[in-house]
Design an enzyme around this catalytic site. Structure first.
Site, PDB file in Angstrom:
ATOM      1  N   GLU A 117       0.781  -1.232   0.000  1.00  0.00           N
ATOM      2  CA  GLU A 117       0.000   0.000   0.000  1.00  0.00           C
ATOM      3  C   GLU A 117       0.817   1.290   0.000  1.00  0.00           C
ATOM      4  O   GLU A 117       0.354   2.309  -0.505  1.00  0.00           O
ATOM      5  CB  GLU A 117      -0.921  -0.001   1.232  1.00  0.00           C
ATOM      6  N   SER A 382     -48.943 -30.094  22.325  1.00  0.00           N
ATOM      7  CA  SER A 382     -49.009 -30.984  23.490  1.00  0.00           C
ATOM      8  C   SER A 382     -47.754 -30.939  24.358  1.00  0.00           C
ATOM      9  O   SER A 382     -47.780 -31.432  25.497  1.00  0.00           O
ATOM     10  CB  SER A 382     -49.254 -32.422  23.035  1.00  0.00           C
TER      11      SER A 382
END
Length: 666
Positions: A117, A382
C-alpha cells in the site's frame, strides 16, 4: 576601352545590415528575452496558482475544527464471545474483531501492508510527493488516472474523520489531517490505527476480524502467506477477498509477496515458500455458534450497560456439542424436509441448573439470522401439557387419578383428539403419555386457565398467554427457550431456573464486569409434584408418543407436541443432567407435515446420546418412589391436618404408602 567600375554603394558596407556576429548576438538576446518572459509568466502563474491553492486549502482548513480539538475517535467496542473451554465462538460489534496491538503482530504483517500500500511509508511526512509525481506521470502517459496516491496515513485520516466522497475538498482535508497525524503519532502508532480500522470485506473491520473470518485464527498467528493475502484485499475488499474469489485473492497475494521481495523485506525463497504453503486453502469458520453470539450481543446492555471498550464474554456453551447440534439439525432438515415440507429447525439444550450447553437458531445463518430458538414464538401444542398436569397435581390429582377421554362441550368449545378416537376412562398417566386432548382440556378447565398461567410463570415462561380453556392444548405462543427451561424443575428436584448463557464478562485486561449469580427462583415445585410428573413423563417416553426417544441406562422423561395443522413439531426431553428441546417447522407458518414424535425425537436422541457419552447414569428425582405398589405423599399432622415440615431443612416431610385408588374426575 572603358571599364565600368562597380557603384560605390556596392563596394561600401551596408550600414543597415548587421554583421553575422551581431546577428548571432541579437538572436541570443531575443531568445533570452523570450525565456525571461516565459519564466516571468511561469513565476506569475506559480505564485498565482500557489496563492489560489493556499486560498482553497485555507478555506477548507477554516471549515474544519481547530486542530486543538482534533482527537482520534474511539474504535467501536468488540465483543469476543468464548465457549466454556475458552475457544472462540465469534466476535460481535460493529468491527467483528478485537483491537490488536502493533507489537503483538508478527513483523511481516505490517511489512506486507507497507509493501502493498505505501512502500515509502517510513520516509514520507504523511503525503508522498514522490509517489504523487509518479502517479501523475503514469496517468499523463495513459491519458487517465491509473492508480491512487493516498498514503497509509491519508487512508487513516479518511477512515477516522472523513467520508469516501472523491472530491477535491475531501482530498485537501485528508492531506491536512495526514500531516497532523504524522505530527501527533509515531509511524508504528499510525500503522496500528490503520490495521485495526481498515475494512477487509465480509463484514470484517480490522486485521483481527479479517484473520478470524478468512483463516479462523488470531492475527497474532498469521503466516507470511496469509498476511500477504490480507494485504492484497484492500484495493477492492468486496472483490479481492478469498471468499468472493479465491483465485483472484491468490493472485493479489503473489503481487504483495513480489513487492516485499522488491523492498528487501523477504527473500525470493521465502516468497516462494509462502505462495505454496499459505495461499492455496482458506479455512472456513462455518456457522458454529453465530446464533449464540447474536443472543449474547443482544444481552450485553442489560448486563453491563453501554460498552466502553472491548470485552470478553465467557459463555456456558460446550463448543463440541454446539457444533454437533448444528450439524445434526441441519442434516435432518436437508435430508428429510424436502418436497415442500419443513425447512427450519431449532434446538435448545441446558443442564439442570439452566446453563445452556448448545443452542441452534436455524439451519443456515448466512441466509437468515432470525433466531428460532430464542426470538420466535410458536404454539408448543401438546409439549405444553406437562405444565397443565403440574397444576393439576398441586390441586390434589395424582398419576392414578382416572379421567374420561371423551368429547365434551364447554361454552361452545368442543376439543377433540387428533385421531378423533376416544378411550373412555383412563388414568392421567396414560392420558399424558398418549396425549389425549380432551383430558388436558378438562384439567385446564378444572384447575382454571389462570392457575395454568401461574404455573407456567413459576416454571419460567414469561410470554403473554391468554387465560382461555384452550391453553391446556398448547395454543399460547412461547419460545423454545422458555419451553425447554420449564422442564428443568422436573430434572433438578423442583428448582426453578432462569436459562443463562453468560458465565462472566471481563474487560480485555481481565477486570470482571459481570459474574453470573447462582441464586435462582428457588423451589417452584414440591418434591411430591416432581415425583408425580416424572412418573408420568417417563411413561410418555417408554409407552407413549415419545417412545422413539431413549438413552441406554438412563431414566428419560419427555413430551412430544404438534401444533394445529402440523405447523410445528417439537419434543422436550430430559435426564437428571440435561434438558433438551427440539423444534421443526417452517417460517411461513404453513403445514410442516411432521409430528413431534418422529423427527424431533430422532434429533433429540442423537444429540443426547452424544451429550451423555461420558456421563454416569443418574436417576430422575423421586421417580422410583412412585413405581410398583407405592405412592408418595406429604405427611400430615394427625391433630391439625397441616403438612409436617422437617425441623432441619424446613421441607415438607414425604411418606411412602401402598398405592390406593383415587376417585375419578367428575
Amino acid at each position: 576601352m572603358q571599364i565600368e567600375l562597380p557603384h560605390e554603394d556596392r563596394l561600401r558596407p551596408n550600414p543597415t545590415r548587421p554583421s553575422p556576429r551581431k546577428r548571432r548576438t541579437r538572436r541570443r538576446r531575443t531568445r533570452w528575452l523570450r525565456l525571461r518572459d516565459v519564466m516571468n509568466a511561469a513565476l506569475v502563474l506559480s505564485v498565482t496558482g500557489s496563492m489560489a491553492i493556499m486560498s482553497i486549502v485555507g478555506q477548507q482548513v477554516r471549515q474544519m475544527p481547530a486542530s486543538s480539538e482534533w482527537t482520534v475517535p474511539d474504535r467501536a467496542p468488540n465483543i469476543r464471545v468464548l465457549a466454556r473451554d475458552g475457544s472462540l465462538i465469534s466476535n460481535r460489534g460493529k468491527t467483528g474483531g478485537e483491537e490488536v496491538g502493533f507489537t503483538d503482530l508478527p513483523w511481516y504483517v505490517p511489512a506486507a501492508f507497507i509493501a502493498a500500500e505505501d512502500r515509502r511509508f517510513r520516509e514520507h511526512f504523511g503525503v508522498d510527493l514522490v509517489g504523487l509525481a509518479s502517479v501523475l506521470l503514469d496517468s499523463a502517459k495513459a491519458g487517465g488516472i491509473t492508480r491512487g496516491a493516498s498514503t497509509i496515513t491519508q487512508q487513516v485520516a479518511k477512515n477516522l474523520f472523513l467520508t469516501s466522497d472523491p472530491t477535491l475538498s475531501r482530498k485537501i482535508q485528508e492531506a491536512v489531517l495526514a500531516l497532523w497525524l504524522e505530527r501527533e503519532f509515531t509511524k508504528d502508532q499510525i500503522l496500528e490505527l490503520y490495521l485495526n480500522r481498515i475494512y477487509f470485506g465480509s463484514g470484517a473491520t480490522g486485521i483481527e476480524a479479517a484473520a478470524q473470518v478468512y483463516f479462523a485464527k488470531s492475527a497474532r498467528n498469521l503466516s507470511l502467506g496469509q498476511a500477504a493475502m490480507l494485504a492484497g484485499i484492500l484495493p477492492a475488499p468486496s472483490t479481492y477477498n478469498p471468499k468472493a474469489d479465491p483465485e483472484l485473492a491468490r493472485k493479489r497475494q503473489r503481487l504483495t509477496l513480489d513487492a516485499m521481495v522488491r523492498d528487501g523485506a523477504i527473500t525470493p525463497a521465502e516468497a516462494d515458500q509462502a505462495r505454496g504453503a499459505d495461499g492455496d486453502v482458506v479455512a472456513s469458520r462455518g456457522s458454529t455458534g453465530h446464533y449464540v453470539a447474536d443472543w449474547v450481543e443482544a444481552l450485553m446492555t442489560s448486563y453491563i450497560g453501554e460498552l466502553e471498550g472491548d470485552v470478553v464474554v465467557y459463555t456456558t456453551i460446550d463448543r463440541d456439542l454446539q457444533s454437533f447440534a448444528e450439524r445434526t439439525v441441519r442434516d435432518y432438515v436437508r435430508r428429510e424436509g424436502g418436497n415442500g415440507k419443513f425447512n427450519q429447525g431449532a434446538l435448545v439444550s441446558m443442564d439442570a441448573s439452566g446453563e445452556l450447553i448448545a443452542m441452534v437458531g436455524g439451519v443456515d445463518y448466512a441466509r437468515s439470522q432470525f433466531n428460532r430458538a430464542v426470538t420466535a414464538r410458536r404454539q408448543p401444542g401438546s409439549t405444553f401439557k406437562p405444565i397443565v398436569y403440574a397444576a393439576a397435581m398441586e390441586k390434589g390429582y395424582s398419576p392414578d387419578t382416572v379421567a374420561e377421554d371423551a368429547r365434551f362441550d364447554f361454552n361452545g368449545w368442543s376439543p377433540k383428539n387428533d385421531s378423533d378416537r376416544y378411550h373412555g376412562m383412563v388414568s392421567l398417566r396414560d392420558a399424558l403419555a398418549y396425549s389425549f386432548n380432551t383430558v388436558a382440556a378438562r384439567l385446564a378447565i378444572d384447575v382454571t386457565p389462570q392457575a395454568v398461567i401461574e404455573m407456567a410463570a413459576r416454571l419460567g415462561i414469561s410470554s403473554n398467554m391468554p387465560p382461555v380453556p384452550s391453553i391446556g392444548l398448547g395454543t399460547a405462543e412461547i419460545s423454545l427457550l422458555e419451553l425447554t427451561g420449564a422442564f428443568v424443575p422436573f430434572a433438578n428436584k423442583g428448582y426453578g431456573v432462569v436459562p443463562s448463557v453468560i458465565e462472566r464478562i471481563e474487560t480485555k485486561g481481565g477486570r470482571v464486569l459481570y459474574r453470573k449469580d447462582d441464586a435462582g427462583p428457588g423451589r417452584v415445585l414440591s418434591p411430591l409434584t416432581v415425583s408425580q410428573m416424572n412418573d408420568m413423563l417417563v411413561a410418555a417416553v417408554r409407552n407413549g408418543t415419545g417412545h422413539r426417544a431413549g438413552l441406554a441406562n438412563w431414566e428419560v422423561g419427555g413430551k412430544t407436541g404438534t401444533s394445529q395443522n402440523s405447523r410445528d413439531a417439537s419434543f422436550v426431553g430430559y435426564t437428571a443432567n440435561i434438558v433438551t428441546g427440539v423444534w421443526l417447522g417452517r417460517d411461513d407458518d404453513k403445514s410442516a407435515g411432521i409430528y413431534g414424535g418422529t423427527l424431533p425425537v430422532a434429533i433429540w436422541t442423537e444429540f443426547m446420546e452424544r451429550a451423555h457419552a461420558e456421563m454416569t447414569p443418574v436417576e430422575l428425582p423421586g421417580y422410583r418412589l412412585l413405581q410398583e405398589n407405592y405412592v408418595v405423599q406429604y405427611a400430615m399432622d394427625p391433630n391439625t391436618g397441616a403438612t409436617l415440615l422437617d425441623a432441619d431443612t424446613g421441607e415438607p416431610v414425604i411418606q411412602i404408602l401402598e398405592r390406593t385408588p383415587i376417585d375419578a374426575i367428575s
